[in-house]
Design a protein around this motif. Structure first.
Motif, PDB file in Angstrom:
ATOM      1  N   GLN A  49       0.835  -1.193   0.000  1.00 21.41           N
ATOM      2  CA  GLN A  49       0.000   0.000   0.000  1.00 21.41           C
ATOM      3  C   GLN A  49       0.879   1.255   0.000  1.00 21.41           C
ATOM      4  O   GLN A  49       1.756   1.392   0.848  1.00 21.41           O
ATOM      5  CB  GLN A  49      -0.903   0.012   1.232  1.00 21.41           C
ATOM      6  N   PRO A  50       0.658   2.166  -0.923  1.00 28.52           N
ATOM      7  CA  PRO A  50       1.481   3.388  -0.972  1.00 28.52           C
ATOM      8  C   PRO A  50       1.476   4.186   0.326  1.00 28.52           C
ATOM      9  O   PRO A  50       2.501   4.735   0.716  1.00 28.52           O
ATOM     10  CB  PRO A  50       0.848   4.184  -2.119  1.00 28.52           C
ATOM     11  N   LYS A  51       0.325   4.231   1.023  1.00 28.57           N
ATOM     12  CA  LYS A  51       0.265   5.026   2.251  1.00 28.57           C
ATOM     13  C   LYS A  51       1.167   4.440   3.340  1.00 28.57           C
ATOM     14  O   LYS A  51       1.729   5.175   4.158  1.00 28.57           O
ATOM     15  CB  LYS A  51      -1.166   5.137   2.757  1.00 28.57           C
TER      16      LYS A  51
ATOM     17  N   ALA B 157      -6.012   7.057  15.145  1.00 28.04           N
ATOM     18  CA  ALA B 157      -6.426   8.083  14.181  1.00 28.04           C
ATOM     19  C   ALA B 157      -5.271   8.535  13.284  1.00 28.04           C
ATOM     20  O   ALA B 157      -5.438   9.472  12.500  1.00 28.04           O
ATOM     21  CB  ALA B 157      -7.013   9.290  14.911  1.00 28.04           C
ATOM     22  N   MET B 158      -4.112   7.880  13.384  1.00 31.13           N
ATOM     23  CA  MET B 158      -2.948   8.323  12.615  1.00 31.13           C
ATOM     24  C   MET B 158      -3.151   8.156  11.109  1.00 31.13           C
ATOM     25  O   MET B 158      -2.662   8.964  10.312  1.00 31.13           O
ATOM     26  CB  MET B 158      -1.696   7.569  13.064  1.00 31.13           C
ATOM     27  N   ASP B 159      -3.860   7.106  10.701  1.00 27.63           N
ATOM     28  CA  ASP B 159      -4.121   6.942   9.266  1.00 27.63           C
ATOM     29  C   ASP B 159      -4.842   8.164   8.704  1.00 27.63           C
ATOM     30  O   ASP B 159      -4.500   8.660   7.634  1.00 27.63           O
ATOM     31  CB  ASP B 159      -4.970   5.687   9.022  1.00 27.63           C
ATOM     32  N   ARG B 160      -5.850   8.620   9.421  1.00 19.88           N
ATOM     33  CA  ARG B 160      -6.605   9.788   8.974  1.00 19.88           C
ATOM     34  C   ARG B 160      -5.712  11.029   8.945  1.00 19.88           C
ATOM     35  O   ARG B 160      -5.802  11.849   8.021  1.00 19.88           O
ATOM     36  CB  ARG B 160      -7.808  10.008   9.898  1.00 19.88           C
ATOM     37  N   LEU B 161      -4.843  11.164   9.937  1.00 19.17           N
ATOM     38  CA  LEU B 161      -3.953  12.334   9.999  1.00 19.17           C
ATOM     39  C   LEU B 161      -3.113  12.453   8.739  1.00 19.17           C
ATOM     40  O   LEU B 161      -2.961  13.545   8.176  1.00 19.17           O
ATOM     41  CB  LEU B 161      -3.044  12.233  11.229  1.00 19.17           C
ATOM     42  N   PHE B 162      -2.576  11.328   8.276  1.00 18.54           N
ATOM     43  CA  PHE B 162      -1.678  11.365   7.119  1.00 18.54           C
ATOM     44  C   PHE B 162      -2.428  11.457   5.798  1.00 18.54           C
ATOM     45  O   PHE B 162      -1.800  11.583   4.740  1.00 18.54           O
ATOM     46  CB  PHE B 162      -0.758  10.140   7.141  1.00 18.54           C
ATOM     47  N   GLU B 163      -3.748  11.392   5.851  1.00 14.93           N
ATOM     48  CA  GLU B 163      -4.546  11.587   4.629  1.00 14.93           C
ATOM     49  C   GLU B 163      -4.866  13.049   4.373  1.00 14.93           C
ATOM     50  O   GLU B 163      -5.154  13.442   3.249  1.00 14.93           O
ATOM     51  CB  GLU B 163      -5.870  10.801   4.747  1.00 14.93           C
ATOM     52  N   ILE B 164      -4.851  13.872   5.426  1.00 16.93           N
ATOM     53  CA  ILE B 164      -5.307  15.262   5.325  1.00 16.93           C
ATOM     54  C   ILE B 164      -4.242  16.133   4.675  1.00 16.93           C
ATOM     55  O   ILE B 164      -3.058  16.075   5.037  1.00 16.93           O
ATOM     56  CB  ILE B 164      -5.673  15.801   6.729  1.00 16.93           C
ATOM     57  N   LYS B 165      -4.634  16.940   3.735  1.00 14.51           N
ATOM     58  CA  LYS B 165      -3.752  17.868   3.070  1.00 14.51           C
ATOM     59  C   LYS B 165      -4.351  19.286   3.167  1.00 14.51           C
ATOM     60  O   LYS B 165      -5.576  19.436   3.143  1.00 14.51           O
ATOM     61  CB  LYS B 165      -3.566  17.481   1.600  1.00 14.51           C
TER      62      LYS B 165
ATOM     63  N   GLN C 297       3.951   2.505   2.668  1.00 10.46           N
ATOM     64  CA  GLN C 297       5.311   2.751   2.172  1.00 10.46           C
ATOM     65  C   GLN C 297       5.757   4.174   2.504  1.00 10.46           C
ATOM     66  O   GLN C 297       6.907   4.397   2.896  1.00 10.46           O
ATOM     67  CB  GLN C 297       5.363   2.535   0.660  1.00 10.46           C
ATOM     68  N   TRP C 298       4.824   5.115   2.349  1.00  7.12           N
ATOM     69  CA  TRP C 298       5.159   6.516   2.566  1.00  7.12           C
ATOM     70  C   TRP C 298       5.579   6.762   4.006  1.00  7.12           C
ATOM     71  O   TRP C 298       6.564   7.445   4.262  1.00  7.12           O
ATOM     72  CB  TRP C 298       3.967   7.387   2.196  1.00  7.12           C
ATOM     73  N   ARG C 299       4.864   6.170   4.957  1.00  4.88           N
ATOM     74  CA  ARG C 299       5.227   6.396   6.359  1.00  4.88           C
ATOM     75  C   ARG C 299       6.538   5.704   6.719  1.00  4.88           C
ATOM     76  O   ARG C 299       7.311   6.206   7.534  1.00  4.88           O
ATOM     77  CB  ARG C 299       4.092   5.947   7.282  1.00  4.88           C
ATOM     78  N   PHE C 300       6.817   4.562   6.133  1.00  6.83           N
ATOM     79  CA  PHE C 300       8.112   3.916   6.348  1.00  6.83           C
ATOM     80  C   PHE C 300       9.232   4.817   5.826  1.00  6.83           C
ATOM     81  O   PHE C 300      10.282   4.958   6.460  1.00  6.83           O
ATOM     82  CB  PHE C 300       8.151   2.559   5.637  1.00  6.83           C
ATOM     83  N   PHE C 301       9.000   5.414   4.676  1.00  5.55           N
ATOM     84  CA  PHE C 301       9.990   6.330   4.099  1.00  5.55           C
ATOM     85  C   PHE C 301      10.212   7.538   5.001  1.00  5.55           C
ATOM     86  O   PHE C 301      11.345   7.932   5.268  1.00  5.55           O
ATOM     87  CB  PHE C 301       9.532   6.771   2.710  1.00  5.55           C
ATOM     88  N   LEU C 302       9.104   8.120   5.488  1.00  6.13           N
ATOM     89  CA  LEU C 302       9.220   9.293   6.357  1.00  6.13           C
ATOM     90  C   LEU C 302      10.000   8.964   7.629  1.00  6.13           C
ATOM     91  O   LEU C 302      10.841   9.754   8.079  1.00  6.13           O
ATOM     92  CB  LEU C 302       7.835   9.823   6.721  1.00  6.13           C
ATOM     93  N   GLY C 303       9.727   7.800   8.219  1.00  2.34           N
ATOM     94  CA  GLY C 303      10.436   7.409   9.427  1.00  2.34           C
ATOM     95  C   GLY C 303      11.927   7.280   9.195  1.00  2.34           C
ATOM     96  O   GLY C 303      12.739   7.741  10.008  1.00  2.34           O
ATOM     97  N   GLY C 304      12.308   6.666   8.082  1.00  3.69           N
ATOM     98  CA  GLY C 304      13.727   6.537   7.765  1.00  3.69           C
ATOM     99  C   GLY C 304      14.394   7.878   7.516  1.00  3.69           C
ATOM    100  O   GLY C 304      15.526   8.114   7.949  1.00  3.69           O
TER     101      GLY C 304
END
Length: 533
Positions: free
Chosen positions: A278-280, A487-495, A282-289
């Protein structure tokens, strides 16, 4: 608002902020004491006259000695890299608490092996022991932030995970000062350098004993079908009855999150790996690194592991003087970490502190590099006394510490401990911790060579990375303070990212109003508001 006011995601009974949750976080943070000590003591120990004599450092060429020192330091990070990955396996099958017991045991074994080194055996036992100690601290660095975040009320989660960082700084403080103590009070014999190695056993032993007492993570218990035990632990931590509205809300959040991920991803050891499609995710794994790349790119671990080298580059000479300056650095970091925990991480937030730390720290690094370029303190010694420019450079170094410590020092650990969902949290933290130790290894392995080849350019390099980190955080890292883990999934969806926290806190407020009306059996028009949001 006062400095100690707490921003809550929903009305929270005062009983929730009790000694139990703080004590569990503090006990687990003995792990960071052993990590901090191990990171701090090794650089100054390598500079002790007794150590350099025991292992005949004088017989090495400058390049060969730099390589040997780099290997002694960096095998620890290599072990930690793999330990942080092993922790995913132990965490999945055994839980957070038993994982801490295992990794504390591995660390104690490694610390014991190091004590067998001498001039006849060479540095082999130190290298082998530091690999094992690294496995232990790597696993612990994965487990502790997850464990603390999973037992924390959202409103003080940053403060509680910050205790982990405080333990790191306390361990580092002891590690910086112990070599000053043995160098000024003991003769340069084997005992002088052996004592700093032996002290490692203290935080490792305290973690092992503490892990026998603390409770398992309630969220791990819920996720593994141990519902009755999970409720007992959660009620004990919150100091509330299971029928309390706050408890009903928290359990509802947990159940909904687990149900959603069981439907989307499913249960099983390999399921979180499948979620990486799932891209979402993958994106958080990338941000953490990336957060840990920029943390290490600030220069902190070059200073932690090679502080005598850093201070020599500023013109400070003499073993005791270098150790004293390093010890003061440890004091400044520890004091500012306390300020960060009490007043900044949950009040100011994560994003804003990262901005301030990177901007101020970068300016300090530019100044230090420019001073070394213009004055050349190592090639133009001043007979033991610092010039006015040298004094200014030392001041800027401590000012850099003041900017870095309450920002990039602990905040990446806080953000990584809270931004993953239940099904990918352990794997996500394993990835984040592995990234930390990978970049830590790169810095520790090549810092001696960087100082030999780049000179003042090392400081310009770190300053540039801190500037880049500001752009990265602004566009990609949302504010996570006060947001429930579910609620973290929702947080990372908001732009846009800069408004995500405010928008989600308003949504949570409306959801909370709806739930309380349902519990109390009242009608409400809140659902219409929710649909409009």
């Amino acid at each position: 608002m006062t400095l100690l006011d707490i921003k809550e995601d929903r009305p929270t009974p005062k009983a929730v902020y009790n000694w139990r949750v703080y004590t569990c976080a503090a006990v687990a943070s003995f792990a960071s004491c052993m990590i901090g000590y191990d990171s701090a003591f090794i650089g100054t120990t390598l500079a002790l006259p007794s150590f350099t004599k025991e292992f005949n450092f004088a017989s090495y060429s400058p390049d060969a000695l730099a390589l040997l020192q780099a290997n002694i330091v960096s095998v620890y990070q290599a072990g930690a890299f793999f330990g942080s990955l092993f922790a995913y396996c132990t965490s999945y099958f055994l839980g957070r608490r038993k994982s801490l017991l295992i990794f504390a045991s591995v660390f104690i074994l490694g610390a014991g092996i190091m004590l067998g080194a001498n001039d006849a055996r060479g540095v082999g036992p130190i290298l082998a022991g530091r690999v094992l100690a690294g496995v232990g601290v790597g696993g612990a660095s994965n487990m502790v932030p997850i464990y603390i975040s999973e037992l924390s009320p959202p409103s003080i989660r940053g403060r509680l995970v910050g205790i982990y960082e405080l333990g790191w700084q306390i361990g580092g403080l002891v590690g910086f000062w112990i070599n000053y103590g043995v160098n000024t009070t003991l003769a340069p014999t084997r005992s002088q350098w052996l004592i700093p190695f032996a002290v490692q056993l203290i935080p490792g032993g305290l973690l092992f004993l503490g892990a026998l007492w603390i409770k398992e993570s309630p969220r791990w218990l819920f996720a593994n079908g141990k519902r009755q035990e999970a409720m007992e632990v959660l009620c004990w931590l919150r100091n509330l009855e299971p029928t309390d509205t706050y408890m009903l809300e928290e359990v509802r959040y947990i159940d909904q999150d687990l149900q959603r991920y069981e439907n989307e991803v499913g249960k099983g050891f390999w399921r979180p790996f499948l979620a990486l499609k799932q891209p979402k995710v993958q994106w958080r794994f990338f941000l953490g690194g990336m957060l840990f790349l920029f943390q290490n790119g600030s220069g902190i671990n070059a200073i932690n592991y090679y502080s005598p080298t850093v201070f020599r580059s500023l013109g400070i000479t003499g073993t005791n003087t270098g150790f004293l300056t390093t010890g003061i650095f440890g004091v400044v970091k520890t004091v500012l970490t306390v300020v960060w925990i009490l007043f900044l991480v949950d009040l100011v937030g994560r994003r804003r502190m990262l901005f301030i730390g990177a901007a101020g720290g970068s300016l300090c690094m530019w100044f230090i590099g420019a001073y070394i370029k213009i004055s050349g303190p190592t090639s133009n010694p001043t007979g033991g006394s610092l010039s006015s420019g040298g004094i200014a450079a030392i001041f800027m170094f401590y000012l850099w510490t003041a900017f870095y410590t309450p920002s990039w020092n602990g905040t990446p650990w806080v953000v990584n401990s809270e931004m993953f969902d239940q099904n990918t949290r352990s794997l996500g933290q394993a990835s984040a911790a592995a990234n930390n130790w990978f970049w830590n290894f790169i810095v520790s392995r090549f810092t001696p060579q960087m100082f030999l080849k780049m000179g003042y350019g090392v400081y310009f390099f770190f300053a540039s990375l801190m500037i880049i980190s500001i752009v990265f955080v602004y566009f990609f890292i949302p504010e996570t303070k006060s947001i429930p883990l579910e609620a973290m999934d929702r947080l990372f969806e908001i732009k846009p990212v800069s408004r995500a926290n405010r928008v989600l806190m308003e949504e949570l407020k409306l959801f909370d109003e709806e739930f309380r009306r349902e519990v109390e059996g009242e009608d409400s028009d809140v659902r219409e508001k929710l649909e409009s949001v």
